[in-house]
Motif scaffolding. Structure first.
Motif, PDB file in Angstrom:
ATOM      1  N   LEU A   1     -13.486 -63.784 -39.791  1.00  0.00           N
ATOM      2  CA  LEU A   1     -12.130 -63.518 -40.279  1.00  0.00           C
ATOM      3  C   LEU A   1     -11.794 -62.030 -40.137  1.00  0.00           C
ATOM      4  O   LEU A   1     -10.673 -61.674 -39.754  1.00  0.00           O
ATOM      5  CB  LEU A   1     -11.984 -63.950 -41.736  1.00  0.00           C
ATOM      6  CG  LEU A   1     -10.621 -63.631 -42.360  1.00  0.00           C
ATOM      7  CD1 LEU A   1      -9.504 -64.366 -41.621  1.00  0.00           C
ATOM      8  CD2 LEU A   1     -10.596 -63.977 -43.844  1.00  0.00           C
ATOM      9  N   THR A   2     -12.763 -61.179 -40.439  1.00  0.00           N
ATOM     10  CA  THR A   2     -12.548 -59.735 -40.285  1.00  0.00           C
ATOM     11  C   THR A   2     -12.191 -59.402 -38.845  1.00  0.00           C
ATOM     12  O   THR A   2     -11.302 -58.573 -38.577  1.00  0.00           O
ATOM     13  CB  THR A   2     -13.803 -58.951 -40.706  1.00  0.00           C
ATOM     14  OG1 THR A   2     -14.093 -59.225 -42.082  1.00  0.00           O
ATOM     15  CG2 THR A   2     -13.585 -57.452 -40.539  1.00  0.00           C
ATOM     16  N   GLU A   3     -12.868 -60.062 -37.903  1.00  0.00           N
ATOM     17  CA  GLU A   3     -12.569 -59.847 -36.488  1.00  0.00           C
ATOM     18  C   GLU A   3     -11.151 -60.294 -36.152  1.00  0.00           C
ATOM     19  O   GLU A   3     -10.464 -59.663 -35.346  1.00  0.00           O
ATOM     20  CB  GLU A   3     -13.581 -60.593 -35.618  1.00  0.00           C
ATOM     21  CG  GLU A   3     -14.989 -60.013 -35.668  1.00  0.00           C
ATOM     22  CD  GLU A   3     -15.029 -58.584 -35.167  1.00  0.00           C
ATOM     23  OE1 GLU A   3     -14.468 -58.319 -34.089  1.00  0.00           O
ATOM     24  OE2 GLU A   3     -15.599 -57.730 -35.863  1.00  0.00           O
ATOM     25  N   VAL A   4     -10.717 -61.391 -36.772  1.00  0.00           N
ATOM     26  CA  VAL A   4      -9.336 -61.847 -36.567  1.00  0.00           C
ATOM     27  C   VAL A   4      -8.366 -60.783 -37.067  1.00  0.00           C
ATOM     28  O   VAL A   4      -7.389 -60.429 -36.392  1.00  0.00           O
ATOM     29  CB  VAL A   4      -9.078 -63.174 -37.302  1.00  0.00           C
ATOM     30  CG1 VAL A   4      -7.594 -63.545 -37.216  1.00  0.00           C
ATOM     31  CG2 VAL A   4      -9.924 -64.296 -36.726  1.00  0.00           C
ATOM     32  N   GLN A   5      -8.619 -60.274 -38.265  1.00  0.00           N
ATOM     33  CA  GLN A   5      -7.713 -59.325 -38.893  1.00  0.00           C
ATOM     34  C   GLN A   5      -7.629 -57.991 -38.154  1.00  0.00           C
ATOM     35  O   GLN A   5      -6.636 -57.270 -38.281  1.00  0.00           O
ATOM     36  CB  GLN A   5      -8.134 -59.096 -40.347  1.00  0.00           C
ATOM     37  CG  GLN A   5      -7.981 -60.344 -41.212  1.00  0.00           C
ATOM     38  CD  GLN A   5      -8.666 -60.211 -42.567  1.00  0.00           C
ATOM     39  OE1 GLN A   5      -9.699 -59.551 -42.688  1.00  0.00           O
ATOM     40  NE2 GLN A   5      -8.092 -60.832 -43.588  1.00  0.00           N
ATOM     41  N   LYS A   6      -8.651 -57.669 -37.376  1.00  0.00           N
ATOM     42  CA  LYS A   6      -8.662 -56.408 -36.628  1.00  0.00           C
ATOM     43  C   LYS A   6      -7.757 -56.456 -35.397  1.00  0.00           C
ATOM     44  O   LYS A   6      -7.342 -55.416 -34.882  1.00  0.00           O
ATOM     45  CB  LYS A   6     -10.086 -56.076 -36.168  1.00  0.00           C
ATOM     46  CG  LYS A   6     -11.016 -55.627 -37.271  1.00  0.00           C
ATOM     47  CD  LYS A   6     -12.395 -55.337 -36.671  1.00  0.00           C
ATOM     48  CE  LYS A   6     -13.376 -54.866 -37.734  1.00  0.00           C
ATOM     49  NZ  LYS A   6     -14.739 -54.625 -37.145  1.00  0.00           N
ATOM     50  N   GLN A   7      -7.475 -57.656 -34.928  1.00  0.00           N
ATOM     51  CA  GLN A   7      -6.750 -57.803 -33.673  1.00  0.00           C
ATOM     52  C   GLN A   7      -5.246 -57.638 -33.881  1.00  0.00           C
ATOM     53  O   GLN A   7      -4.705 -57.950 -34.940  1.00  0.00           O
ATOM     54  CB  GLN A   7      -7.037 -59.163 -33.041  1.00  0.00           C
ATOM     55  CG  GLN A   7      -8.506 -59.487 -32.876  1.00  0.00           C
ATOM     56  CD  GLN A   7      -9.269 -58.430 -32.106  1.00  0.00           C
ATOM     57  OE1 GLN A   7      -8.786 -57.934 -31.081  1.00  0.00           O
ATOM     58  NE2 GLN A   7     -10.451 -58.091 -32.587  1.00  0.00           N
ATOM     59  N   THR A   8      -4.578 -57.164 -32.840  1.00  0.00           N
ATOM     60  CA  THR A   8      -3.120 -57.064 -32.862  1.00  0.00           C
ATOM     61  C   THR A   8      -2.475 -57.920 -31.773  1.00  0.00           C
ATOM     62  O   THR A   8      -1.357 -58.412 -31.938  1.00  0.00           O
ATOM     63  CB  THR A   8      -2.679 -55.596 -32.680  1.00  0.00           C
ATOM     64  OG1 THR A   8      -3.231 -55.089 -31.457  1.00  0.00           O
ATOM     65  CG2 THR A   8      -3.139 -54.746 -33.857  1.00  0.00           C
ATOM     66  N   ALA A   9      -3.180 -58.113 -30.669  1.00  0.00           N
ATOM     67  CA  ALA A   9      -2.644 -58.930 -29.570  1.00  0.00           C
ATOM     68  C   ALA A   9      -2.838 -60.409 -29.890  1.00  0.00           C
ATOM     69  O   ALA A   9      -3.922 -60.830 -30.296  1.00  0.00           O
ATOM     70  CB  ALA A   9      -3.341 -58.581 -28.257  1.00  0.00           C
ATOM     71  N   LEU A  10      -1.795 -61.193 -29.702  1.00  0.00           N
ATOM     72  CA  LEU A  10      -1.848 -62.613 -30.069  1.00  0.00           C
ATOM     73  C   LEU A  10      -2.924 -63.389 -29.305  1.00  0.00           C
ATOM     74  O   LEU A  10      -3.603 -64.230 -29.898  1.00  0.00           O
ATOM     75  CB  LEU A  10      -0.475 -63.259 -29.870  1.00  0.00           C
ATOM     76  CG  LEU A  10       0.608 -62.783 -30.843  1.00  0.00           C
ATOM     77  CD1 LEU A  10       1.942 -63.440 -30.519  1.00  0.00           C
ATOM     78  CD2 LEU A  10       0.213 -63.088 -32.285  1.00  0.00           C
ATOM     79  N   PRO A  11      -3.113 -63.142 -27.994  1.00  0.00           N
ATOM     80  CA  PRO A  11      -4.190 -63.880 -27.307  1.00  0.00           C
ATOM     81  C   PRO A  11      -5.562 -63.604 -27.919  1.00  0.00           C
ATOM     82  O   PRO A  11      -6.397 -64.509 -28.019  1.00  0.00           O
ATOM     83  CB  PRO A  11      -4.101 -63.359 -25.866  1.00  0.00           C
ATOM     84  CG  PRO A  11      -2.677 -62.924 -25.711  1.00  0.00           C
ATOM     85  CD  PRO A  11      -2.303 -62.343 -27.039  1.00  0.00           C
TER      86      PRO A  11
END
Length: 278
Positions: A78-88
């Motif tokens: 989940l932390t990795e998800v939250q770090k991302q900004t690009a939708l892909p």
């Protein structure tokens, strides 16, 4: 007429595709799968507001999970998800999060249950009653009971033989098609029940069944879109073939993308029609 029936089947099939993999799970993983599916849908719709709200919900749900090595992995995903900004990238990390939830689910469930195979034989009781039912309301009630009974028993099949798991799901799809028709045909229902029973017996006898090729979320979505395009072009035989490929492959795709991904497919293909006309 045909497209109306096809829409009914798609709704029935994809609803149970969402429900059946998670009914046996703990309520905690149930909630996680739903939230992951909502997040994937928000990504698909480019809805960052809903995505942010859903990720906050996921964080709270994960915090409530019992402490374990698997729970720590889920938190990390989940932390990795939250770090991302690009939708892909967010979509990819959500898929990895779903896989981590699946790992937790599998860890919590014993893969060898001495009574599991014996319980599978009880399914024949429902298929026998479906053959003997005389009213549609009775058939629909028995179908609902059969689906529930299967979801209560499916783990041993899915974890032992994904090939058999796919065959059983094909049989269930055929049963749903037969009962969704405006003009009910008992012989069609009986053939579908025979297909379901044969798949269960084959598993109990220890037969070897080759699983369908591994399929990811994008491939499953593409098959549904291809089916819709073929129907729009009036090519029903081709659409039937493509839909059959989708039904055969989605169990293997489930293990890679997770039930949340199936929810994403359903939400991203609201207008897709499937063919059950013969």
């Amino acid at each position: 007429m045909m497209r109306s029936l096809l829409n009914v089947f798609l709704a029935l099939f994809l609803f149970t595709a969402i429900v059946s993999p998670v009914v046996h799970a703990d309520s905690e993983t149930d909630a996680l799968y739903v939230s992951i599916g909502q997040a994937l849908s928000a990504v698909n719709d480019n809805d960052r507001s809903t995505l942010g709200t859903t990720l906050n919900t996921l964080e709270k749900q994960i915090d409530r999970l019992p402490a374990s090595a698997e729970q720590k992995v889920i938190q990390h995903r989940l932390t990795e998800v939250q770090k991302q900004t690009a939708l892909p990238e967010i979509r990819q990390r959500l898929t990895e999060l779903s896989t981590a939830v699946r790992t937790l689910e599998e860890t919590d469930q014993p893969k060898t249950d001495p009574a599991a195979k014996k319980r599978l034989t009880e399914l024949f009781g429902w298929t026998k009653q479906l053959r003997q039912a005389t009213t549609m309301s009775e058939r629909q009630q028995l179908q609902s009971e059969l689906l529930q009974a299967w979801t209560d028993r499916e783990t041993v099949v899915r974890e032992t033989s994904i090939g058999h798991y796919g065959q059983v799901e094909m049989g269930l799809s055929a049963i749903r098609i037969a009962l969704a028709r405006e003009n009910f045909d008992q012989s069609e229902l009986n053939a579908a029940l025979d297909q379901f029973d044969a798949s269960i017996r084959s598993f109990l006898q220890g037969d070897t069944v080759q699983a369908a090729e591994q399929t990811g979320l994008s491939e499953l979505t593409a098959l549904l879109k291809q089916t819709d395009q073929q129907l729009a072009a009036g090519n029903v035989p081709a659409a039937q073939k493509t839909l059959t490929a989708f039904i055969e492959r989605w169990p293997s795709g489930e293990g890679r993308s997770g039930p949340g991904a199936v929810l994403y497919i359903r939400r991203s293909n609201r207008k897709c029609r499937c063919c059950c006309h013969v």
